[in-house]
Design an enzyme around this catalytic site. Structure first.
Site, short mmCIF file in Angstrom:
data_model
loop_
_atom_site.label_atom_id
_atom_site.label_comp_id
_atom_site.label_asym_id
_atom_site.label_seq_id
_atom_site.Cartn_x
_atom_site.Cartn_y
_atom_site.Cartn_z
N HIS A 23 0.85 -1.20 0.00
CA HIS A 23 0.00 0.00 0.00
C HIS A 23 0.88 1.25 0.00
CE1 HIS A 23 -3.03 -2.66 2.36
NE2 HIS A 23 -3.54 -2.49 1.15
N LYS A 47 -17.86 -6.84 7.79
CA LYS A 47 -16.57 -7.56 7.79
C LYS A 47 -16.07 -7.67 9.21
CE LYS A 47 -14.02 -7.11 3.43
NZ LYS A 47 -12.83 -6.48 2.80
O1 PNS Z 1 -9.25 -3.20 0.39
P1 PNS Z 1 -10.54 -3.68 -0.19
O2 PNS Z 1 -11.33 -4.44 0.86
O3 PNS Z 1 -10.34 -4.46 -1.46
O4 PNS Z 1 -11.40 -2.35 -0.58
C1 PNS Z 1 -12.68 -2.46 -1.13
C2 PNS Z 1 -13.38 -1.09 -1.15
C3 PNS Z 1 -13.39 -0.44 0.24
C4 PNS Z 1 -12.65 -0.16 -2.09
C5 PNS Z 1 -14.83 -1.31 -1.68
O5 PNS Z 1 -15.43 -2.33 -0.95
C6 PNS Z 1 -15.72 -0.08 -1.59
O6 PNS Z 1 -15.48 0.91 -2.25
N1 PNS Z 1 -16.74 -0.13 -0.73
C7 PNS Z 1 -17.67 0.98 -0.52
C8 PNS Z 1 -19.06 0.65 -1.02
C9 PNS Z 1 -19.23 0.98 -2.51
O7 PNS Z 1 -19.00 2.10 -2.94
N2 PNS Z 1 -19.67 -0.02 -3.30
C10 PNS Z 1 -19.94 0.16 -4.73
C11 PNS Z 1 -18.74 -0.03 -5.62
S1 PNS Z 1 -18.32 -1.71 -5.75
#
Ligand code: PNS
Length: 168
Positions: A23, A47
């Site tokens: 990261h 989660k």
């Molecule tokens: O590190 P990760 O768990 O792969 O991150 C995933 C993340 C946080 C980027 C994704 O789950 C997210 O953006 N969640 C917020 C909800 C959202 O906007 N969902 C619609 C797009 S898929």
């Protein structure tokens, strides 16, 4: 930072449970392109994370403290709504291997459909970090492996305390 003079505001969203050197490699790369980069940790009640959002923010803040244009925040709800609230025009995501691609493509296209004005940009971390994931780091430490160099030293110490119950 003065919002009038900010040109590119980027959001780097994720779980960051915990932040890794992979990261940080991407954060370093994007901080050279964006005027302001916000590392945004998702508050996701469904989660079961190892660290609380506050702990993850603390670790991330410590890890990015040398970057003057990088900050750490948390968000809930839709990422694109949070991004537009921050006047961000760019979402940063990392791609490590082909296996990441399908999920990332789906997410990027959904986000584009929701807010076409926000662009998702994929960056590749240095090959030295391309195999690291938070999940794997936790598994390796749980099974007694060495994770030195894969996460910042303070994160390593916290992981050892949380997973192995070790003293610093
Ligand atoms: O590190 P990760 O768990 O792969 O991150 C995933 C993340 C946080 C980027 C994704 O789950 C997210 O953006 N969640 C917020 C909800 C959202 O906007 N969902 C619609 C797009 S898929």
């Amino acid at each position: 930072m003065d919002t009038k003079t900010e040109r590119i505001v980027a959001i780097y969203p994720g779980s960051f449970d915990p932040i890794t050197n992979g990261h940080l490699d991407l954060i370093g790369r994007c901080s050279r392109i964006a005027d302001r980069l916000i590392v945004a940790i998702l508050r996701n009640e469904s989660k079961l994370p190892l660290f609380s959002v506050e702990e993850r923010m603390e670790m991330a803040r410590e890890a990015v403290r040398d970057y003057s244009n990088v900050e750490v925040d948390s968000f809930h709800g839709l990422l694109v709504d949070y991004a537009s609230e921050k006047r961000a025009t760019l979402i940063l995501r990392g791609i490590r291997a082909i296996s990441d691609y399908e999920y990332e493509l789906q997410m990027a296209l959904m986000n584009r459909r929701l807010r076409p004005e926000i662009e998702t940009v994929f960056m590749m971390s240095s090959e030295a970090y391309s195999f690291i994931s938070s999940r794997m780091v936790k598994e390796v430490i749980r099974l007694g492996g060495d994770i030195a160099g894969l996460v910042p030293p303070t994160v390593e110490a916290r992981l050892k305390r949380r997973i192995l119950g070790a003293a610093d």
